[in-house]
Design a protein around this motif. Structure first.
Motif, short mmCIF file in Angstrom:
data_model
loop_
_atom_site.label_atom_id
_atom_site.label_comp_id
_atom_site.label_asym_id
_atom_site.label_seq_id
_atom_site.Cartn_x
_atom_site.Cartn_y
_atom_site.Cartn_z
N ASP A 7 26.19 40.13 48.01
CA ASP A 7 27.01 39.88 46.83
C ASP A 7 27.84 41.11 46.50
O ASP A 7 27.40 42.24 46.71
N THR A 8 29.04 40.86 46.00
CA THR A 8 29.90 41.92 45.47
C THR A 8 30.13 41.64 43.99
O THR A 8 29.75 40.58 43.48
N LYS A 9 30.77 42.57 43.29
CA LYS A 9 31.08 42.36 41.88
C LYS A 9 31.99 41.15 41.70
O LYS A 9 31.89 40.42 40.73
N GLU A 10 32.89 40.96 42.67
CA GLU A 10 33.88 39.90 42.56
C GLU A 10 33.36 38.52 42.97
O GLU A 10 33.84 37.51 42.46
N ARG A 11 32.40 38.49 43.88
CA ARG A 11 32.06 37.20 44.48
C ARG A 11 30.66 37.21 45.09
O ARG A 11 30.25 38.17 45.71
N LYS A 12 29.97 36.07 44.98
CA LYS A 12 28.69 35.91 45.65
C LYS A 12 28.95 35.87 47.16
O LYS A 12 29.82 35.14 47.62
N GLY A 14 30.40 38.00 48.95
CA GLY A 14 31.76 38.46 49.21
C GLY A 14 31.85 39.67 50.11
O GLY A 14 32.94 40.04 50.55
N LYS A 29 33.51 45.31 52.32
CA LYS A 29 33.94 44.25 51.40
C LYS A 29 34.40 42.97 52.11
O LYS A 29 34.66 41.99 51.45
N ARG A 31 34.02 39.51 54.16
CA ARG A 31 32.99 38.48 54.28
C ARG A 31 32.46 38.46 55.72
O ARG A 31 33.16 38.77 56.67
#
Length: 176
Positions: A7-12, A14, A29, A31
């Protein structure tokens, strides 16, 4: 050794965690599927064609492993369907042990003693691992037969690689 979505801050899912042999874990970052596709293209084909080659050679249609290049055996198997965002890819040559955990999870120990817990059962993980080993065997057997010496494997450490031996492995792939 492993390409795993995170997971990233922007997207599961991501981003991607990359476990390398005897190195620190790297996080990027991009995918996971994008990294797999880019790696396939680097070695001259799309992910779709690599997947179709596996299906044609082995008959494995559910979660087939892939081979990036036959020159340097890089066989990766998926933990889930490639349509699932949580799908991770594991290189067969680094798996040392698969241990069952509670709640249909498993722990993989790699040859450099790094470990990874995955949300699939040990049975499913072993099945995927054995599918990749089967693919490795089918490719190796076909190359040995193509080089007319089934008892002698191709020696990639020789100072001069026999181009015929290398091309024999590539000849197993056909683009449609």
């Amino acid at each position: 050794m492993v390409i795993q979505p995170i997971d990233t801050k922007e997207r599961k899912y991501g981003g991607t965690r990359i476990l390398k042999y005897k190195q620190q874990i790297e996080e990027v970052k991009d995918r996971t599927h994008k990294i797999i596709e880019r790696s396939c293209r680097f070695y001259g084909s799309s992910y779709h064609f690599k997947k179709e080659d596996t299906i044609r050679i082995t008959g494995i249609i559910s979660k087939p492993p892939i081979l990036f290049t036959p020159l340097f055996p890089t066989y990766f198997f998926p933990t889930h369907s490639d349509r699932k965002d949580e799908n991770a890819w594991i290189n067969i040559h680094y798996v040392q042990h698969i241990k069952r955990l509670k709640d249909r999870k498993c722990k993989i120990t790699f040859v450099d003693e790094q470990t990874l817990n995955i949300d699939i059962s040990a049975h499913s993980m072993r099945h995927q691992y054995l599918n990749a080993i089967y693919y490795y065997y089918m490719m190796d057997r076909a190359a040995r037969i193509a080089t007319f010496d089934p008892d002698a494997p191709i020696d990639y450490t020789k100072p001069q690689l026999n181009i015929y031996e290398a091309l024999a492995k590539y000849s197993l792939f056909e683009h449609k």
